[in-house]
Design a protein around this motif. Structure first.
Motif, short mmCIF file in Angstrom:
data_model
loop_
_atom_site.label_atom_id
_atom_site.label_comp_id
_atom_site.label_asym_id
_atom_site.label_seq_id
_atom_site.Cartn_x
_atom_site.Cartn_y
_atom_site.Cartn_z
N ILE A 182 0.85 -1.18 0.00
CA ILE A 182 0.00 0.00 0.00
C ILE A 182 0.90 1.24 0.00
O ILE A 182 2.12 1.14 0.15
CB ILE A 182 -0.97 0.00 1.19
N ARG A 183 0.30 2.41 -0.18
CA ARG A 183 1.07 3.63 -0.36
C ARG A 183 0.82 4.60 0.79
O ARG A 183 -0.30 4.69 1.29
CB ARG A 183 0.69 4.29 -1.70
N MET A 184 1.85 5.32 1.15
CA MET A 184 1.75 6.29 2.24
C MET A 184 1.83 7.71 1.71
O MET A 184 2.75 8.06 0.95
CB MET A 184 2.88 6.09 3.25
N TYR A 185 0.87 8.53 2.12
CA TYR A 185 0.91 9.97 1.87
C TYR A 185 0.75 10.67 3.22
O TYR A 185 0.01 10.20 4.08
CB TYR A 185 -0.21 10.39 0.92
N ILE A 186 1.43 11.78 3.37
CA ILE A 186 1.42 12.48 4.65
C ILE A 186 1.26 13.98 4.43
O ILE A 186 1.78 14.53 3.45
CB ILE A 186 2.71 12.17 5.44
N TYR A 187 0.52 14.59 5.34
CA TYR A 187 0.38 16.04 5.34
C TYR A 187 0.90 16.56 6.68
O TYR A 187 0.33 16.26 7.73
CB TYR A 187 -1.08 16.45 5.15
N ILE A 217 -2.10 11.37 8.08
CA ILE A 217 -1.57 10.29 7.24
C ILE A 217 -2.71 9.77 6.38
O ILE A 217 -3.79 9.44 6.89
CB ILE A 217 -0.98 9.14 8.08
N TYR A 218 -2.48 9.71 5.08
CA TYR A 218 -3.48 9.21 4.14
C TYR A 218 -2.93 7.94 3.46
O TYR A 218 -2.26 8.03 2.44
CB TYR A 218 -3.81 10.26 3.08
N PRO A 219 -3.20 6.78 4.01
CA PRO A 219 -2.83 5.55 3.31
C PRO A 219 -3.66 5.41 2.03
O PRO A 219 -4.78 5.95 1.92
CB PRO A 219 -3.20 4.44 4.31
N SER A 220 -3.12 4.69 1.06
CA SER A 220 -3.85 4.48 -0.20
C SER A 220 -3.56 3.07 -0.67
O SER A 220 -2.41 2.64 -0.67
CB SER A 220 -3.39 5.50 -1.25
#
Length: 292
Positions: free
Chosen positions: A34-39, A82-85
């Motif tokens: 899965i992919r990790m996005y962070i703000y 944190i926005y997992p995708s």
């Protein structure tokens, strides 16, 4: 796709600042890729809190980032998002996977926990203030994470989700988009639901996450009974009984269900509300203890 129910992109204060939603490529154990996005807001608070925000089936980190006002609240209050995708199973979370339903074993759940640990180590976040929320498949995964990793999450908020291990309990390995038994309102005794949670982390005797369950009463995709079953589950796990209904909270069409004194478990059911995110950010952040 479920995400088509979300109305438009929300303009946030983040657009005017230097902070942005950034992808992190190497963050630790990630068995399902899965992919990790962070703000990370420009004005990050000392020892900041973390909210993990989980998209629905067919969604993505970017869409869910744009789908609520949480980024603007992060700018104002200094917490990390944190926005997992997931690119797997038509962008649905693996809520039926025994690995995700078992502490430390693997699945999407372990990947998300790796993201949390990365953010704690990289940004000095507060390990005692990690929260999780999500809609539809993301709401289902919220319950999975709260059940499998009670040592990681302080509180959760599931929107239009199902109980922890519901799809496993429906005796099907099929993803949400194929197997509808659970989403149609699979019913079990409260203790049996509770045992699914306890069996996900055998021997665990620590505190359990506070939970908030929100569901629309006109939801024909993930039936309202799913919300009631989730409340049965957490009522058993947390040891709190239903005490009262409060109409008109947070707005006219909603009824709040209070368990115990309301500090551990709450439910919200919306009259005429379909399969919609229904995220009231102020209410959510008060539940997490991040605003007054």
């Amino acid at each position: 796709m479920l995400f088509k129910t979300i109305v438009g992109a929300v303009a946030t204060a983040a657009t005017c600042l230097g902070a942005s939603l950034d992808r992190v490529f190497f963050f630790g154990q990630n068995p399902t890729n899965i992919r990790m996005y962070i703000y990370v807001p420009d004005n990050l608070a000392p020892n900041p809190a973390i909210i993990v925000a989980l998209h629905p089936c067919g969604g993505s980190a970017r869409q869910w980032f744009d789908g609520t006002n949480l980024p603007s609240y992060a700018d104002s209050n200094g917490f990390i998002l944190i926005y997992p995708s997931t690119p797997n199973q038509s962008n649905c979370w693996d809520v039926q996977n025994p690995d995700s339903l078992t502490h430390g074993r693997g699945g999407d759940a372990l990947g998300v926990v790796s993201m949390v640990n990365y953010a704690i180590d990289r940004h000095g976040a507060d390990r005692a203030r990690v929260y999780v929320m999500g809609f539809s498949s993301g709401g289902m995964m919220t319950n999975v994470l709260a059940g499998s990793y009670p040592d990681v999450f302080e509180a959760g908020a599931a929107y239009s989700g199902v109980p922890h291990a519901c799809f496993f309990g429906a005796r099907s390995a099929m993803p949400f988009s194929i197997n509808q038994t659970c989403a149609q309102g699979l019913q079990k005794p409260a203790q049996e639901w509770g045992n699914f949670v306890r069996n996900s982390y055998p021997g665990y005797a620590g505190r359990r996450p506070r939970m908030q369950i929100t569901h629309g009463l006109a939801d024909s995709l993930v039936r309202p009974q799913c919300g009631y079953e989730a409340l049965k589950q957490w009522s058993d796990v947390l040891g709190v009984a239903f005490t009262r209904n409060v109409t008109g909270v947070p707005s006219t069409e909603w009824t709040q269900q209070v368990y115990g004194d309301g500090t551990q478990l709450q439910g919200f059911f919306g009259e005429g509300v379909g399969h919609l995110p229904s995220v009231n950010e102020a209410q959510l952040l008060r539940w997490f203890g991040l605003i007054n």
